[in-house]
Design a protein around this motif. Sequence first.
Motif, PDB file in Angstrom:
ATOM      1  N   LYS A  17       0.758  -1.042   0.044  1.00  0.00           N
ATOM      2  CA  LYS A  17      -0.038  -0.014   0.147  1.00  0.00           C
ATOM      3  C   LYS A  17       0.875   1.392  -0.125  1.00  0.00           C
ATOM      4  CE  LYS A  17      -1.093   0.253   5.027  1.00  0.00           C
ATOM      5  NZ  LYS A  17      -0.128   1.220   5.363  1.00  0.00           N
ATOM      6  N   ASP A  18       2.144   1.130   0.337  1.00  0.00           N
ATOM      7  CA  ASP A  18       2.785   2.439   0.266  1.00  0.00           C
ATOM      8  C   ASP A  18       3.925   2.420  -0.634  1.00  0.00           C
ATOM      9  OD1 ASP A  18       2.962   1.783   4.018  1.00  0.00           O
ATOM     10  OD2 ASP A  18       1.769   3.572   2.842  1.00  0.00           O
ATOM     11  N   ASN A  19       3.938   1.451  -1.481  1.00  0.00           N
ATOM     12  CA  ASN A  19       4.691   1.366  -2.570  1.00  0.00           C
ATOM     13  C   ASN A  19       4.321   2.323  -3.727  1.00  0.00           C
ATOM     14  OD1 ASN A  19       6.462   0.708  -4.727  1.00  0.00           O
ATOM     15  ND2 ASN A  19       6.519  -1.514  -3.662  1.00  0.00           N
ATOM     16  N   PRO A  20       5.208   3.261  -4.281  1.00  0.00           N
ATOM     17  CA  PRO A  20       4.678   4.041  -5.085  1.00  0.00           C
ATOM     18  C   PRO A  20       4.338   3.564  -6.557  1.00  0.00           C
ATOM     19  CG  PRO A  20       6.839   4.727  -4.808  1.00  0.00           C
ATOM     20  CD  PRO A  20       6.584   3.671  -3.839  1.00  0.00           C
ATOM     21  N   PHE A  21       5.076   2.054  -6.730  1.00  0.00           N
ATOM     22  CA  PHE A  21       4.729   1.529  -7.984  1.00  0.00           C
ATOM     23  C   PHE A  21       3.493   0.538  -8.058  1.00  0.00           C
ATOM     24  CE2 PHE A  21       8.032   3.568 -10.083  1.00  0.00           C
ATOM     25  CZ  PHE A  21       9.081   3.716  -9.161  1.00  0.00           C
ATOM     26  N   ARG A  22       2.958   0.597  -6.990  1.00  0.00           N
ATOM     27  CA  ARG A  22       1.792  -0.561  -6.815  1.00  0.00           C
ATOM     28  C   ARG A  22       1.061  -0.914  -7.789  1.00  0.00           C
ATOM     29  NH1 ARG A  22       0.680   3.439  -3.395  1.00  0.00           N
ATOM     30  NH2 ARG A  22      -1.191   4.404  -3.352  1.00  0.00           N
TER      31      ARG A  22
END
Lengths: 682, 187
Positions: free
Chosen positions: B66-71
């Motif tokens: 959820k915090d990964n900018p590339f999700r």
Amino acid sequence: MSSPLDRSDSGNGFYSDQESLRLRRAPSRMSNQNYPQYNWRSNPSDDEVGNAESPRELRTLARPMAQKKALRQVQQMRMPVSTSAKSWTHNKTKSLHKLKSNFREFLYFFSLWRKSLQKIGGNFGGGVESYFLFLRFLVVLNFVSFLLIAGFVIVPSLVFRSAGTSLNSTDDGPCMKYNPNPQGLVVFYEFFLHLLSGQGFMEDSLMFYGYYNNNTAMEEGRLFYNLPLAYLFTAVFYFAFCLCCIIAHMGTAARVVVATGGSTMGNYSLIVFTGWDYGCLGDQATKLKQKNIYYRLQVDLEEERIKKQAASLTPWRRVALYSLRVLMFLISIGLIVAAFYGIFVATEFSQKNNEKTGILGLFIEYLPSMVITAGNFLVPLLCDQIALIEKYSPSVTVVVALLRAVVLRMVSLGVLLFTLWSQITCDGNTEAMDCKMCQYNVDKYPCWETRVGQEMYKLTLFDLLVTIALLVLVEFPRRMVVDNWSSKLSQLVGRQEFVVPSNVLGLVYGQTVVWTGALFCPLLPLINTVKFVFLFYCKKITLFYNCRPALKTFRSTTSTFFFLVVLLFGWILSLVVMIYSLAVIHPSMACGPFRFIPTMWQIVPNSFYSLSKVTQEFLFFIGSQAFSIPLFALSCVVMFYFIALASIYGRSVAMLKAQLKLKGHDKQFLVKQIEKMKSSSL
Amino acid sequence: MGNKQTIFTAQQLDAYQDCTYFTRKEILRLFYRYRDLAPQLVPLDYTKQPDVKLPYELIGSMPELKDNPFRQRIAEVFSEDGQGNMTLDDFLDMFSVLSEMAPRDLKAYYAFKIYDFNNDDFLCKSDLEKTLNKLTRNELTEEEVRMVCEKVIDEADLDNDGRLSLEDFQHMIVRAPDFLSTFHIRI
């Protein structure tokens, strides 16, 4: 032959309509340009092709899961065609792989502190995690070596001491006076003083060398255990074992470093494409990671600007800068030498005045440790200030600071040992008045090995106490002050950062002390294991409560290799000490397993002649020239073969890289030609 | 290892073991993670291969993602329909590639796909700019973004066509010692 999975057209990967719609792929996943094409039409009788895509290789294919499953089905359909021999080997390899994966699962369960390390890596990054991985490696190393020592030295000694007769020193010669037990009543607080300094009840215990006897227990001539020989061989094997572990660990770390060639080009592309840590957890950690990447890019752009500036310096200013750097170098060397001199003076003073008792006596006992710790704390701080003036680029500054700290730590320990040695052996002069009688200074050191063991024990203990004191008295208050009192000063100081390099040097220093002292204090590895376990939890607590993640990160893969190289330096230092103690200094005559022989190593020839004749002949043969020279020649040949192989691989890699570049140029040229022909034909 | 579970047939588990880098236990554990996202949608019996797809919003709310900018890109690359809605197969595939056992080439291939925002099999300037902005949370100035993109293409473009192909990307990844440990999600 048409299998149901026949391709309908040339190769854009869509299945025929017979397959379920689930297997249809949107263009994003299947692009014809970069996909390696799979040849469905290969003959079933062509066993090599079928077996090349063995089960282990299925998972390395970059294809959607459903396609991999279909491939697997095709493979399994082909299985019955292969010969029985091939299928037997195939089954055996399959069961071997299953065994390996089960074993891996088993080990995974036992892996120490796995969840904690995951949490640390997710929140603080790979650099900090590498410190804790290193700490875990040292804990396991110490524990296994303790088991070794316990099995071969401590347990037999206990068993035979209770069974056999204790060797009381009835001989009343001048060198034999040694009584570790204090006379008369022992006051209660002295119990703690003895615990901290290793004297009194601790001196006459399993802890130190002086307790072990040289009786070789014999029960009706059958049971025979040569304790002195076991003691010596265990110490030597302990060193060899630690070396093997370090080199094996280095090998896994070095593999990555060698494979990537270690070039510094491609900095920007590496930051952009490999800078993001996908394992980063939590909103806060993500924001910090993004700031980190932003900072790194800015630093790189800044370094470029500085380089451009430095290249445009006038010669006059350049001379000024270089002379400033030389001056700072001399100042840092001067600081280090001053620290050494301080340690030397403190050790001499402590050895001269060790008859005092009570708190003052304890203080004097711990004086060398205190001076070493103060030096290791102050000098790097001053060196950091010096580095600000020197104005090297950031990467060079880090390396220089680390080198200075390593030199300081290792050689300060060396100075302590040298001072001890000069006191014990009267500066190596066996004709001096104090040392004439017993080859060592018997008045001050009736049992000198125990004294050296005590010094190492005190160093270890003091290191732990200082760490705990720093934690309680400096780090927690700092965080409380910074969090609750908002002023300019607290903003300036800020929350603490977990500095990986200096912490790692602390670990290496502690481990070197243990290695040096293991010959004289067999329980030291156990004490060190407990200390490092305790340290793990302390550092973890301080990391999560008191520290903020560093803005400048430490490279994780090359750093593990660097930590192990520094550990190897420590190992070499302790090896020198051990060799010298074994081969040159006369063991004490009043205590220990090597009582009546001129050097510790002498026990080996002595026991050698009690072996059977055949074994003696065999061992003589191995040591003779007829055997060792051919062996040496053979190992040279093997080594040269591997060197040649490695250089050939390196050359072929370079050639392939050049080919890759050429292929790209060729493709461009051909594309241009095609366009030219198209436009000319229109 | 007893065959007490009834979620998958033995052949299905074997197939998953061969096609991913996970052991039986890990596959079952991942199944329970998948199911926890939407217990009412995911049945407990996969022996008949039900066609269940979880929408992207649920996948993107996992704590690991959820915090990964590339999700979003990750979900799009690994999903069947290219929109981020994942079946169990896609889910297992995704975490298998992102596990620590997957080899460098496999990871490099999927990393290339993730950073290729417009799906044209090349990393052009606009892809790089989007990647950079996601990495630094839009904090770099326009000028700095332009400079960094130029430098990246300079360093990595081997065939001089102004954009990065898969070969360029893989060639550059070989020189990154940290890639295996950073392109790794712990689950």
